[in-house]
Design an enzyme around this catalytic site. Structure first.
Site, mmCIF file in Angstrom:
data_model
loop_
_atom_site.group_PDB
_atom_site.id
_atom_site.type_symbol
_atom_site.label_atom_id
_atom_site.label_comp_id
_atom_site.label_asym_id
_atom_site.label_seq_id
_atom_site.Cartn_x
_atom_site.Cartn_y
_atom_site.Cartn_z
ATOM 1 N N LYS A 35 0.849 -1.202 0.000
ATOM 2 C CA LYS A 35 0.000 0.000 0.000
ATOM 3 C C LYS A 35 0.877 1.242 0.000
ATOM 4 C CE LYS A 35 -3.923 -2.258 2.258
ATOM 5 N NZ LYS A 35 -4.471 -2.689 3.531
ATOM 6 N N GLN A 51 -4.366 -1.750 9.807
ATOM 7 C CA GLN A 51 -4.475 -3.088 9.228
ATOM 8 C C GLN A 51 -5.142 -4.037 10.224
ATOM 9 O OE1 GLN A 51 -3.640 -3.657 6.091
ATOM 10 N NE2 GLN A 51 -3.886 -5.867 6.045
ATOM 11 N N ASP A 110 -10.566 3.316 4.659
ATOM 12 C CA ASP A 110 -11.092 1.951 4.533
ATOM 13 C C ASP A 110 -12.623 1.946 4.451
ATOM 14 O OD1 ASP A 110 -9.336 -0.267 4.490
ATOM 15 O OD2 ASP A 110 -8.797 0.051 6.592
HETATM 16 N N1 GUN Z 1 -6.915 -6.604 6.238
HETATM 17 C C1 GUN Z 1 -7.324 -7.297 5.145
HETATM 18 N N2 GUN Z 1 -7.948 -6.469 4.276
HETATM 19 C C2 GUN Z 1 -7.931 -5.240 4.840
HETATM 20 C C3 GUN Z 1 -8.410 -3.972 4.417
HETATM 21 O O1 GUN Z 1 -9.003 -3.791 3.351
HETATM 22 N N3 GUN Z 1 -8.186 -2.943 5.291
HETATM 23 C C4 GUN Z 1 -7.558 -3.107 6.475
HETATM 24 N N4 GUN Z 1 -7.411 -2.051 7.254
HETATM 25 N N5 GUN Z 1 -7.105 -4.278 6.899
HETATM 26 C C5 GUN Z 1 -7.289 -5.329 6.064
#
Ligand code: GUN
Length: 283
Positions: free
Chosen positions: A53, A97, A120
């Site tokens: 990311k 995450q 998110d």
């Molecule tokens: N863990 C797995 N997918 C995601 C996501 O889209 N956002 C976040 N914050 N954690 C994740």
């Protein structure tokens, strides 16, 4: 029929090129969008997502940061970190995450993120805004799936099966598909005869994490197949769909890896750009 590949890597690349142009325009106005990702612990897959990311953000000209906390960090320390990021004007998007270690309440943490920085789209305020049709951050995987489906023709009138009712994927994508005038059936572990019902659907989206759940035999001829599964089997990333048999029946299919995954990361960037624009009263 042999399906056309819905190539997430290529579609994401083209989409990111558009985002990079917009970032450049913002930078000319003195605004550099910033994404800050918080990760707790040392789970290999999570660390690798977080790094991708950040790399992707920097590649399109955004600034980005990673805050890495120990697996045994106290909940209060994580909440303090979020509070500091909420109050930091140079940070536009905050992403914590998940999953988090068990001493930390995921609910508390996600609620602590300021809704206008919640790229998110997991904050209850933003989920409420999504369901009431207000401007908000749409969760990234559902948004990425909708972008992929734009390459397969109109959804209006199509019968879509979504397998998996999670808050992150199944439920929001069902909402977005309904808004796009598809007729949606949300299936889950208690759906009776689920796998045999799939034959009736024009589009199948599987977001379960069960390798080999859907095979070509279960699909309608010409179905569009979106595989959101990402399980690790023998150190390899695999989806929910048996790709080879499904490809022989479907009209379009996403691979794993290289399908939905790159689109999710792209939509994090999309939402960070929106956060920077909205923060500065643009759009
Ligand atoms: N863990 C797995 N997918 C995601 C996501 O889209 N956002 C976040 N914050 N954690 C994740």
């Amino acid at each position: 029929m042999t399906a056309e590949l819905l190539n997430g890597r290529e579609i994401a690349k083209a989409y990111r090129a558009g985002l990079a142009e917009e970032v450049e325009k913002l930078k000319a106005q003195g605004i550099t969008p910033n994404l800050t990702v918080v990760i707790v612990g040392n789970d290999g897959a999570s660390l690798s997502y977080v790094r991708s990311k950040n790399k992707a953000a920097e590649k399109i000209g955004m600034s980005s940061g990673i805050i890495h906390l120990d697996a045994d960090v106290a909940e209060t320390e994580l909440l303090d970190t979020i509070e500091r990021l909420n109050n930091d004007d140079t940070v536009n998007g905050i992403l914590v995450q998940v999953p988090l270690p068990e001493q930390i309440s995921e609910e508390k943490v996600l609620e602590a993120i300021a809704p206008h920085k919640d790229v998110d789209g997991f904050h209850p305020t933003n989920i409420g805004r999504l369901y009431t049709g207000q401007r908000t951050f749409v969760p990234c995987t559902p948004l990425g799936i909708m972008e992929l489906l734009k390459h397969t023709g109109p959804l209006e009138g199509k019968d879509v099966a979504v397998i998996g009712r999670s808050h992150i994927v199944g439920q929001p994508v069902a909402k977005l598909l309904t808004d796009a005038h598809a007729t949606v059936t949300l299936m889950h572990s208690r759906t009776q005869g689920m796998i045999d019902k799939l034959k009736h659907f024009d589009v199948v989206i599987s977001a379960v994490g069960a390798p080999g759940l859907v095979t070509g035999m279960h699909l309608k001829e010409g179905a569009i197949v979106v595989d959101v599964g990402n399980s690790v089997v023998d150190e390899k990333l695999v989806g929910d769909v048996d790709f080879e048999s499904a490809k022989a029946v479907a009209s379009y299919i996403t691979p794993v890896p290289g399908g939905v995954g790159p689109m999710t990361i792209t939509m994090v960037l999309n939402n960070t750009l929106l956060a920077a624009k909205w923060h500065n009263g643009l759009e």
